[in-house]
Write an enzyme that holds these catalytic residues in place. Structure first.
Site, mmCIF file in Angstrom:
data_model
loop_
_atom_site.group_PDB
_atom_site.id
_atom_site.type_symbol
_atom_site.label_atom_id
_atom_site.label_comp_id
_atom_site.label_asym_id
_atom_site.label_seq_id
_atom_site.Cartn_x
_atom_site.Cartn_y
_atom_site.Cartn_z
ATOM 1 N N GLU A 37 45.828 41.095 42.404
ATOM 2 C CA GLU A 37 47.142 41.489 42.707
ATOM 3 C C GLU A 37 47.035 43.354 42.471
ATOM 4 O OE1 GLU A 37 46.757 40.505 39.760
ATOM 5 O OE2 GLU A 37 47.334 41.687 38.235
ATOM 6 N N CYS A 95 44.046 35.824 35.314
ATOM 7 C CA CYS A 95 43.523 36.394 34.017
ATOM 8 C C CYS A 95 44.078 35.497 32.834
ATOM 9 C CB CYS A 95 44.036 37.627 33.816
ATOM 10 S SG CYS A 95 43.501 38.700 32.354
ATOM 11 N N HIS A 107 42.108 40.482 38.602
ATOM 12 C CA HIS A 107 43.234 41.060 38.949
ATOM 13 C C HIS A 107 43.425 41.030 40.397
ATOM 14 C CE1 HIS A 107 45.793 40.938 35.090
ATOM 15 N NE2 HIS A 107 44.796 41.293 34.538
#
Ligand SMILES: [Mn+2]
Length: 235
Positions: free
Chosen positions: A211, A105, A209
């Site tokens: 994660e 990001c 994202h």
């Protein structure tokens, strides 16, 4: 030996440092050891550098437009002025030394700015035509829009397909992609969703994202973290 991954963190206007646990968990999941690198560590970098095997640039607030030669536009959000110079320093060192970097990001945007690229301060007011909703109104684990992956890219190999679905929590985006980076994915509105360097061991930036997608067993997200950690092991 598990590779040690230096992870950047947010700095707020009260000078607090903080980071979402999802980044740390993702590094551990893939077999790395996360170590948080606080902003302001420029002078300590020569001591830190030999001890880390890779860098994770995390998400966060907006980027100071002064860094790519612009005044702040009306729709610029909260910036993190304490954080930008350290991350740019880190990125340039990583580019020089071929240190593996996964940039997420905001991290992908600062990586591109560090290489001399620029960005949209706010896609909704600055993009040349209508854009998708890139600030999704749903859980972080929800995949909200598609991205077309560049054929022949590292990301394409990781994805194993030419269109992927991603989550989206950004109103800024990469505009001019700087060398050595190339566009690795675009949303259907043309917004750049990933960049990579093909002249480095592992240098990948994603606008989404990953994660936040590991718990839902998103295969591409797992592949991204696993391949990043694998490349950090090679010396
Ligand atoms: Mn997006």
């Amino acid at each position: 030996m598990k590779p040690i991954i230096g992870i950047t963190c947010c700095t707020d206007r009260n000078l607090k440092h903080y980071i979402a646990d999802a980044y740390l968990s993702a590094i551990r999941f893939a077999g790395g050891v996360p170590v948080i690198l606080p902003a302001g560590s420029e002078r300590d970098l020569p001591l830190l550098w030999p001890k880390i095997d890779g860098i994770l640039l995390t998400g966060g607030g907006d980027i100071d437009p002064f860094l790519f030669g612009e005044e702040p536009e009306r729709h610029l959000g909260e910036i993190e002025p304490g954080r930008d110079p350290f991350e740019i320093f880190l990125c340039r060192q990583a580019l020089l030394d071929d240190m593996p970097v996964l940039a997420i990001c905001r991290g992908m945007q600062i990586l591109n700015v560090a290489a001399g690229g620029d960005m949209y301060q706010d896609i909704y007011s600055q993009f040349q035509h209508k854009v998708l909703q890139h600030t999704q109104q749903a859980a972080r684990s929800h995949l909200s829009h598609t991205a077309a992956v560049t054929p022949g890219s590292l990301l394409h190999r990781l994805a194993g397909q030419s269109v992927v679905k991603v989550n989206s929590f950004h109103h800024q985006a990469v505009r001019k992609v700087a060398e050595p980076f190339e566009t690795a994915a675009r949303a259907s509105d043309g917004v750049i969703e990933a960049i990579e360097s093909r002249t480095h061991r592992f240098m990948l930036g994603v606008q989404w994202h990953p994660e936040a997608l590991l718990a839902s067993e998103d295969q591409l997200s797992r592949k991204i973290f696993q391949t990043f950690i694998e490349s950090c092991k090679k010396t």
